[in-house]
Design a protein around this motif. Structure first.
Motif, mmCIF file in Angstrom:
data_model
loop_
_atom_site.group_PDB
_atom_site.id
_atom_site.type_symbol
_atom_site.label_atom_id
_atom_site.label_comp_id
_atom_site.label_asym_id
_atom_site.label_seq_id
_atom_site.Cartn_x
_atom_site.Cartn_y
_atom_site.Cartn_z
ATOM 1 N N SER A 168 0.897 -1.212 0.021
ATOM 2 C CA SER A 168 0.078 -0.160 0.005
ATOM 3 C C SER A 168 0.866 1.478 -0.021
ATOM 4 C CB SER A 168 -0.826 -0.007 1.174
ATOM 5 O OG SER A 168 -1.771 -0.968 1.006
ATOM 6 N N ILE A 169 2.082 1.180 0.876
ATOM 7 C CA ILE A 169 2.990 2.407 0.887
ATOM 8 C C ILE A 169 3.479 2.782 -0.625
ATOM 9 C CG2 ILE A 169 4.803 3.337 1.893
ATOM 10 C CD1 ILE A 169 4.312 1.551 4.460
ATOM 11 N N GLY A 170 3.934 1.494 -1.036
ATOM 12 C CA GLY A 170 4.682 1.306 -2.377
ATOM 13 C C GLY A 170 3.858 2.047 -3.683
ATOM 14 N N VAL A 171 2.551 1.527 -3.714
ATOM 15 C CA VAL A 171 1.562 2.170 -4.707
ATOM 16 C C VAL A 171 1.422 3.547 -4.459
ATOM 17 C CG1 VAL A 171 -0.807 1.963 -5.535
ATOM 18 C CG2 VAL A 171 0.559 -0.217 -4.789
ATOM 19 N N ALA A 172 1.422 3.941 -3.506
ATOM 20 C CA ALA A 172 1.247 5.633 -3.089
ATOM 21 C C ALA A 172 2.496 6.043 -3.703
ATOM 22 C CB ALA A 172 0.933 6.029 -1.779
ATOM 23 N N PHE A 173 3.704 5.776 -3.277
ATOM 24 C CA PHE A 173 4.939 6.065 -3.657
ATOM 25 C C PHE A 173 5.106 6.069 -5.201
ATOM 26 C CE2 PHE A 173 7.732 5.299 0.483
ATOM 27 C CZ PHE A 173 7.019 6.334 1.027
ATOM 28 N N ASN A 174 4.421 5.085 -5.879
ATOM 29 C CA ASN A 174 4.475 4.818 -7.354
ATOM 30 C C ASN A 174 3.829 6.062 -8.085
ATOM 31 O OD1 ASN A 174 2.661 4.079 -9.838
ATOM 32 N ND2 ASN A 174 4.916 3.119 -9.840
ATOM 33 N N VAL A 175 2.800 6.777 -7.213
ATOM 34 C CA VAL A 175 2.082 7.757 -7.874
ATOM 35 C C VAL A 175 3.293 9.108 -7.340
ATOM 36 C CG1 VAL A 175 0.052 9.293 -7.527
ATOM 37 C CG2 VAL A 175 -0.098 7.033 -7.607
ATOM 38 N N ILE A 176 3.606 9.106 -6.242
ATOM 39 C CA ILE A 176 4.421 10.289 -5.968
ATOM 40 C C ILE A 176 5.694 10.599 -6.584
ATOM 41 C CG2 ILE A 176 5.350 11.515 -4.109
ATOM 42 C CD1 ILE A 176 3.105 10.195 -2.302
#
Length: 476
Positions: A168-176
């Protein structure tokens, strides 16, 4: 000593990451200044102005460097070549327990024509298909030397909740995160893990060679002239008990599944699914949005903490390690949970299977290669499927392409598992799995790193925005 070595390695990797991010930022920042012809003006000693320009480079709330590129789906040479590469990537990745995302992402970007972030999302769909078919294949298999399933459910229960949280953290980082940041992290991580896995494979190969020579000598002393020595797996259980050879043994799924542990793993997956759906019905970056996001932490911590406390008190054991799996220290358990989160972050950020970290980690724990691959893939099934749900809610991939390449990866994983299992029995070397793991990670480092550097140079030449994206303004 091993624990101090692990800590030194982790700290060294973190320091290298920061150093490379700083160097990459300075190079790109200088290039942008030259493009604007402002280098002479900026050479004046004005630290505060330089700091503001650095912040402006990395963050502009109204700027975005991302625009998705989805080619039209039609039968052409790109589909044929992409299918072939995807097939072999899934076959090798499933055997090594790493998923194959490091091969999928460059194929989807360079051959099919997707943008990097859409390629990452479709790669997760392919990893999910390959992992699911591999788990189905492994459900009937037993541990090569112990009387237990080839999937270590207690090890999965310790790592998987943390893996889901990391995803979940990685998917958000993928956007950011900007692409160049991801590229730097990827090259450092993959070169390190592939080198570590390769040396582990060499060590295992040497041990297998010694065992084969001893077996041949024993046959010669018995007066049996047999050039083909029967495969005997490396001992991994208690020293007092001779290793059993369960390499080719199959049982029914019902008696080979640990249902309690599987139930807990499914509970974590369903809880995360409910939270992701709930989050999708909230306003991005609202108070409720962050509350729903933060609820993932107690869910994952509760299950991993339950397993960690049980291991520490001796109520549960990592059975695939034999007697070594009964004595745990707090620092060990915290370290493995941390690596679970790290594997999830890397998986969600880069569109890869967390097996790129879990595979080498399990091997360092002393878990046999077959069990390491099977357990890492089992955990990846849950994490990758959750990534697919999150990417779908973010509208990150076209469904027809995702369905097609998922089917390709599913079939390839089944075939790859069957062929390599036969090869292990024929050649008598489970180290083949470790070498496949190291090879897949290294090829991924070269291909993904090359693509990332090429894209970074292109953006510098076009003077595009290369800072962080605004998660709150992302519209898919």
């Amino acid at each position: 000593m091993a624990q101090f070595g692990v800590k030194r390695s982790v700290l060294r990797s973190i320091l290298l990451n920061f150093l490379n991010f700083a160097l990459a930022f300075l190079l790109v920042s200088a290039e942008r200044s030259l493009k604007h012809g402002n280098f002479a003006e900026e050479s004046e000693p004005n630290n505060s102005n330089y700091f503001l320009k650095a912040i402006n480079f990395l963050w502009q709330s109204d700027e975005s460097g991302y625009h998705h590129v989805w080619p039209k789906m039609e039968f052409n040479w790109q589909i044929v070549v992409g299918s072939i590469i995807g097939f072999f990537g899934a076959a090798f990745g499933s055997v090594g327990g790493v998923g194959g995302g490091g091969i999928f992402v460059p194929m989807l970007s360079l051959v099919i024509g997707f943008d990097a972030k859409s390629a990452t999302a479709i790669s997760k769909c392919m990893i999910m298909g390959a992992a699911a078919s591999t788990v189905y294949y492994n459900l009937k298999l037993r541990h090569p030397t112990l009387d237990m399933p080839i999937i270590d459910y207690d090890l999965a229960l310790l790592i998987q909740p943390m893996l889901m949280l990391g995803i979940s953290i990685g998917v958000a980082f993928n956007v950011i995160f900007a692409d160049w940041m991801v590229t730097v992290l990827l090259i450092i991580l993959f070169v390190g893990t592939s080198t570590k896995a390769f040396f582990k494979g060499v060590d295992t190969w040497k041990k297998e060679t010694v065992l084969k020579k001893e077996a041949a000598r024993h046959l010669a002393s018995d007066g049996t002239d047999n050039a083909d020595v029967e495969y005997k797996p490396l001992p991994s259980g208690p020293i007092s008990e001779p290793p059993k050879d369960n390499t080719d043994k199959e049982v029914t799924v019902l008696e080979n599944v640990c249902w309690k542990e599987l139930g807990l793993l499914c509970f974590v997956w369903v809880a995360f699914l409910i939270l992701q759906i709930a989050k999708n019905h909230t306003t991005t970056c609202s108070a409720l949005y962050w509350v729903v996001n933060l609820l993932q932490i107690p869910v994952s911590l509760a299950v991993s903490l339950y397993e960690a406390v049980s291991l520490y008190k001796g109520r549960r054991v990592i059975a695939s390690k034999g007697e070594e799996g009964t004595n745990w220290r707090v620092l060990q358990l915290v370290t493995y949970c941390f690596f679970g989160v790290l594997a999830g972050i890397v998986g969600g950020l880069l569109g890869l299977g967390g097996g790129f970290i879990m595979g080498p980690l399990f091997l360092e724990l002393g878990v046999p290669p077959q069990v390491s691959s099977a357990t890492a893939t089992f955990a990846m099934t849950f994490s990758s499927s959750m990534s697919v749900v999150e990417y779908y809610l973010l509208k990150r991939f076209p469904v027809p392409y995702a369905l097609y390449f998922t089917a390709v990866a599913t079939v390839a994983a089944l075939i790859g598992q069957h062929i390599v299992r036969r090869l292990i029995i024929v050649f008598g070397r489970a180290s083949l799995i470790i070498f496949i793991l190291a090879f897949t990670i290294f090829v991924s480092a070269v291909s993904l790193g090359g693509v990332g550097i090429s894209n970074m140079i292109g953006k510098i030449e076009r003077n595009e925005y290369m800072g962080f994206e605004n998660l709150c303004k992302y519209d898919g």
